[in-house]
Design a protein around this motif. Structure first.
Motif, short mmCIF file in Angstrom:
data_model
loop_
_atom_site.label_atom_id
_atom_site.label_comp_id
_atom_site.label_asym_id
_atom_site.label_seq_id
_atom_site.Cartn_x
_atom_site.Cartn_y
_atom_site.Cartn_z
N LEU A 179 0.81 -1.22 0.00
CA LEU A 179 0.00 0.00 0.00
C LEU A 179 0.85 1.27 0.00
CD1 LEU A 179 -2.74 -1.29 2.45
CD2 LEU A 179 -3.05 -0.71 0.03
N GLY A 180 1.86 1.28 -0.85
CA GLY A 180 2.72 2.45 -0.91
C GLY A 180 2.29 3.49 -1.92
N GLY A 181 1.52 3.10 -2.94
CA GLY A 181 1.15 4.03 -3.99
C GLY A 181 -0.24 4.59 -3.81
N PRO A 182 -0.72 5.37 -4.80
CA PRO A 182 -2.09 5.91 -4.74
C PRO A 182 -3.12 4.78 -4.65
CG PRO A 182 -0.81 6.99 -6.47
CD PRO A 182 0.01 5.83 -6.00
N LEU A 183 -4.05 4.93 -3.75
CA LEU A 183 -4.99 3.86 -3.43
C LEU A 183 -5.77 3.40 -4.66
CD1 LEU A 183 -5.68 2.32 -0.85
CD2 LEU A 183 -7.63 3.86 -0.53
N GLU A 184 -6.22 4.34 -5.47
CA GLU A 184 -7.03 3.96 -6.63
C GLU A 184 -6.23 3.18 -7.67
OE1 GLU A 184 -5.69 8.26 -7.19
OE2 GLU A 184 -6.44 6.95 -5.59
N GLN A 185 -4.92 3.25 -7.60
CA GLN A 185 -4.08 2.51 -8.54
C GLN A 185 -3.70 1.13 -8.02
OE1 GLN A 185 -0.68 4.84 -9.82
NE2 GLN A 185 -1.94 6.66 -10.22
N VAL A 186 -3.41 1.03 -6.73
CA VAL A 186 -2.89 -0.23 -6.20
C VAL A 186 -4.00 -1.17 -5.70
CG1 VAL A 186 -0.70 0.83 -5.58
CG2 VAL A 186 -2.50 0.69 -3.86
N LEU A 187 -5.10 -0.61 -5.17
CA LEU A 187 -6.09 -1.46 -4.51
C LEU A 187 -6.75 -2.48 -5.45
CD1 LEU A 187 -7.01 -1.71 -1.58
CD2 LEU A 187 -9.00 -0.32 -2.14
N PRO A 188 -7.07 -2.12 -6.70
CA PRO A 188 -7.75 -3.11 -7.56
C PRO A 188 -6.94 -4.38 -7.83
CG PRO A 188 -8.00 -0.90 -8.45
CD PRO A 188 -6.99 -0.80 -7.34
N ASP A 189 -5.62 -4.33 -7.63
CA ASP A 189 -4.78 -5.49 -7.93
C ASP A 189 -4.37 -6.29 -6.70
OD1 ASP A 189 -4.77 -4.91 -10.69
OD2 ASP A 189 -3.17 -3.43 -10.39
N LEU A 190 -4.78 -5.85 -5.53
CA LEU A 190 -4.30 -6.49 -4.30
C LEU A 190 -5.23 -7.62 -3.86
CD1 LEU A 190 -3.13 -3.45 -2.15
CD2 LEU A 190 -1.81 -4.89 -3.70
N PRO A 191 -4.68 -8.66 -3.21
CA PRO A 191 -5.53 -9.71 -2.65
C PRO A 191 -6.56 -9.11 -1.70
CG PRO A 191 -3.22 -10.35 -2.57
CD PRO A 191 -3.24 -8.91 -2.98
N VAL A 192 -7.76 -9.65 -1.73
CA VAL A 192 -8.86 -9.11 -0.95
C VAL A 192 -9.60 -10.26 -0.27
CG1 VAL A 192 -10.46 -9.18 -2.92
CG2 VAL A 192 -10.89 -7.58 -1.04
N VAL A 193 -10.20 -9.98 0.87
CA VAL A 193 -11.03 -10.95 1.58
C VAL A 193 -12.49 -10.58 1.38
CG1 VAL A 193 -11.56 -12.01 3.81
CG2 VAL A 193 -9.21 -11.31 3.29
N ALA A 194 -13.31 -11.57 1.01
CA ALA A 194 -14.75 -11.37 0.86
C ALA A 194 -15.49 -12.39 1.72
CB ALA A 194 -15.17 -11.51 -0.61
N PHE A 195 -16.73 -12.08 2.05
CA PHE A 195 -17.51 -12.96 2.93
C PHE A 195 -17.91 -14.24 2.20
CE2 PHE A 195 -21.30 -14.36 5.21
CZ PHE A 195 -20.88 -14.28 6.52
N ASP A 196 -18.51 -14.09 1.03
CA ASP A 196 -18.88 -15.23 0.20
C ASP A 196 -19.04 -14.73 -1.23
OD1 ASP A 196 -21.39 -13.97 0.05
OD2 ASP A 196 -22.26 -15.23 1.60
N ARG A 197 -19.54 -15.59 -2.11
CA ARG A 197 -19.59 -15.21 -3.53
C ARG A 197 -20.67 -14.17 -3.83
NH1 ARG A 197 -16.44 -18.23 -6.84
NH2 ARG A 197 -15.44 -20.05 -5.88
N ARG A 198 -21.57 -13.94 -2.90
CA ARG A 198 -22.57 -12.89 -3.10
C ARG A 198 -22.09 -11.55 -2.56
NH1 ARG A 198 -28.49 -14.66 -1.29
NH2 ARG A 198 -27.46 -14.77 0.72
N ASP A 199 -20.99 -11.55 -1.85
CA ASP A 199 -20.49 -10.34 -1.20
C ASP A 199 -19.77 -9.46 -2.22
OD1 ASP A 199 -19.42 -8.40 0.45
OD2 ASP A 199 -17.88 -9.71 1.30
N ASP A 200 -20.37 -8.31 -2.53
CA ASP A 200 -19.70 -7.37 -3.44
C ASP A 200 -19.37 -6.06 -2.74
OD1 ASP A 200 -22.20 -6.24 -3.18
OD2 ASP A 200 -22.46 -5.87 -5.34
N PHE A 201 -19.27 -6.11 -1.42
CA PHE A 201 -19.03 -4.90 -0.62
C PHE A 201 -17.68 -4.29 -0.98
CE2 PHE A 201 -18.83 -3.05 3.92
CZ PHE A 201 -19.54 -1.92 3.53
#
Length: 298
Positions: A179-201
């Motif tokens: 998380l060193g760069g601009p958030l809108e640039q780095v966040l879309p490519d980073l591993p993410v945790v979701a609740f389940d397959r319906r979770d689009d939060f």
């Protein structure tokens, strides 16, 4: 249309709850033929198909209306018996509620301990995402729900509970690495945790952040419990949006770090319930509202 025969409506409910005509017949101590005749008679009276003859059977949209009616009538009958002191009044009253996982993990369970014991209530909680709990109300599966919708389900009342705040967090090592760069640039490519397959939060947050250009990464981990979700983020599996009440203790101890100050997400929550003159349900509603007022943001 004439009045709906309650024995036929109760039979419809039994078929839906039991899943088959044979099982409903056993539960009601009648023959399967009698069950079939009652359902057919009710369909003829209403002029609608009420059941899909699948295994298990499922109510149609019209059938859901009558299933909900049957549950409401049963609720009112139990309340009347209790007020009249008739036999069966000593049996506990069951209250079915749909609640989202984050509310269960943070503020909702204290509600159960605050309801007066003399009411002899048994709670049947159904865990469901706040965007989908209203469906359980429409189907008559539950008599009340914590929802994210201010629009009342037909036959239900709605009241505001407050806002649940979510914070963007990650494990310290994860944040230092990624998380060193601009958030809108780095966040879309980073591993993410979701609740389940319906979770689009998390996806929704990234779409707003990038003005619709991106969603959260396809490199994601599904962890379908609220507590497990937080632990997965703290373990460094990915970033996530975590309820403020769960994030604060881990932020204080350094297990989590916030990485987007000022970019919190507030989710409004509402209490929807059947419009019934039920003392038990009214008491639960008052207790839920009071507890939410203490735990959620206004």
């Amino acid at each position: 249309m004439n009045d709906l025969p309650l024995d036929q409506v109760r039979t419809l409910l039994a078929v839906v709850d039991e899943g088959t005509f044979d099982a409903a017949a056993a539960a009601l101590h009648v023959t399967p033929s009698a069950i079939s005749q009652r359902v057919k008679a009710l369909e003829q009276r209403t002029g609608r198909v009420l059941l899909l003859r699948t295994k298990p059977v499922r109510p149609t949209e019209s059938g859901e209306v009558l299933v909900r009616l049957a549950r409401q009538v049963a609720r009112l009958e139990r309340d009347a018996y209790a007020e009249l002191g008739l036999s069966g009044a000593g049996e506990p009253t069951r209250i079915s509620v749909a609640v989202n996982a984050d509310s269960l993990a943070t503020w909702f369970l204290p509600v159960l301990t605050r309801v007066p014991e003399e009411l002899r209530l048994c709670f049947e909680l159904r865990r469901e995402d706040e965007d989908h709990t209203a469906a359980l109300l429409r189907e008559g599966v539950v008599m009340a729900a914590v929802t994210s919708s201010p629009d009342p389900v037909p036959g239900c009342s709605v009241r505001s509970l407050g806002r649940m705040r979510y914070i963007l967090v990650a494990a310290p090592d994860f944040a230092a690495r990624h998380l060193g760069g601009p958030l809108e640039q780095v966040l879309p490519d980073l591993p993410v945790v979701a609740f389940d397959r319906r979770d689009d939060f998390q996806d929704g947050f990234v779409r707003r952040l990038t003005r619709g250009r991106s969603s959260a990464s396809a490199l994601r981990h599904y962890v379908p419990t609220s507590e497990g979700f937080v632990e997965a983020v703290a373990a460094g599996l990915g970033w996530g949006l975590v309820p403020e009440a769960q994030a604060d203790p881990l932020l204080r101890t350094g297990r989590l770090v916030g990485f987007a100050p000022g970019r919190t997400v507030d989710v409004p929550l509402y209490w929807q319930q059947w419009k019934l003159d039920s003392p038990a349900l009214a008491q639960v509603a008052r207790t839920v509202t009071a507890t939410a007022g203490e735990a959620l943001r206004a």
